[in-house]
Design an enzyme around this catalytic site. Sequence first.
Site, PDB file in Angstrom:
ATOM      1  CG  HIS A  82      20.067 123.377  89.445  1.00 44.49           C
ATOM      2  ND1 HIS A  82      19.007 123.489  90.326  1.00 44.49           N
ATOM      3  CD2 HIS A  82      19.628 123.896  88.271  1.00 44.49           C
ATOM      4  CE1 HIS A  82      17.982 124.074  89.713  1.00 44.49           C
ATOM      5  NE2 HIS A  82      18.324 124.322  88.470  1.00 44.49           N
ATOM      6  CG  HIS A  88      19.801 112.804 118.195  1.00 46.38           C
ATOM      7  ND1 HIS A  88      19.488 111.739 117.381  1.00 46.38           N
ATOM      8  CD2 HIS A  88      19.758 112.351 119.482  1.00 46.38           C
ATOM      9  CE1 HIS A  88      19.270 110.678 118.137  1.00 46.38           C
ATOM     10  NE2 HIS A  88      19.431 111.011 119.407  1.00 46.38           N
TER      11      HIS A  88
END
Length: 332
Positions: A179, A9
């Site tokens: 990271h 959505h």
Amino acid sequence: MVGIVIASHGKFAEGIFQSGSMIFGDQADVKPVTLLPSEGPEDIRKKMEEAIATFSQQDEILFLIDLWSGTPFNQASALIDGHEGHWVVVTGLNLPMLIESYALRLGTESAADIASHVAKTSREGIRILPETIKVEGEDEAAKPAAQDAAPRGAIPEGTVIGDGHIKYVLARIDTRLLHGQVATAWTKATQPNRIIAVSDNVAKDKLRKQMIEQAAPPGVRAHVVPIDKMCKVDKDTRFGNTKALLLFENPEDALAAVKGGVQIKEINLGSIAASEGKVVCTKAVAMDQNDVKALEELTKLGIKIKVQKVPGDPVEDFNAIMKKAKTELHMN
């Protein structure tokens, strides 16, 4: 290769698709489709069909959907009719799920196999910091223990575990050390049971050290050690069951470790951040004269340098990058 349709959505699918590309690199046969407020069921179904039509093959399709019973889910469910077992829908879309799907499709041709794995990974990606907060209804005894290939303090020096030799699944130069790209893409690709950031500077920085240790993905432990300690670990026979992913902030640290006896044969040059005095050589790599000299010395020591940001990216020409750096730094 299994095709993947990411559906949601709103524009969530487009955003998570972009995040996945940043971490794992661009992916073939993957399309995001969105249901906008002004659209209806037929619109997103048409988008799904158009996405699948662009794939190199349509035998195995994985739909990663935001919500069970929502319109994207309902339309995907209708599409898999007649393709059961080969076209599969998984809901609860999150980034760990997408990254795991990218990694798994490198080694499997079955959408069902990927689906059975990513359901678990997507749940493991939900974590809380500080870790002292108790998750409602969670049994502490049922929590999965992180893999620990480290020698316990009670094990005497000289004890031989396994074959007595630490294994290096990847050695990487990356200014950011641990990271997202490392914790997900490279960890999935190389399967370490320990991530070791090797840096004298970071080992002295309590906050940064803590951040790196907390950034480890599920099932893998992360540590920060100074260079001299890493050289000792390399020779410690208690680490025989350790599969290590080494991270260096810069080429100079990697060179110091190799000279100190760390027995790596290849280094992945992932990222050197641009700063004053450095010239930009690629989108991810900038160098100054010290970087160039350290990399040249590493190659003279027999270390292969492989320039690649994420596993899915093509390997770049190291010699051409070095030539550009030396030219712009007036080192020729």
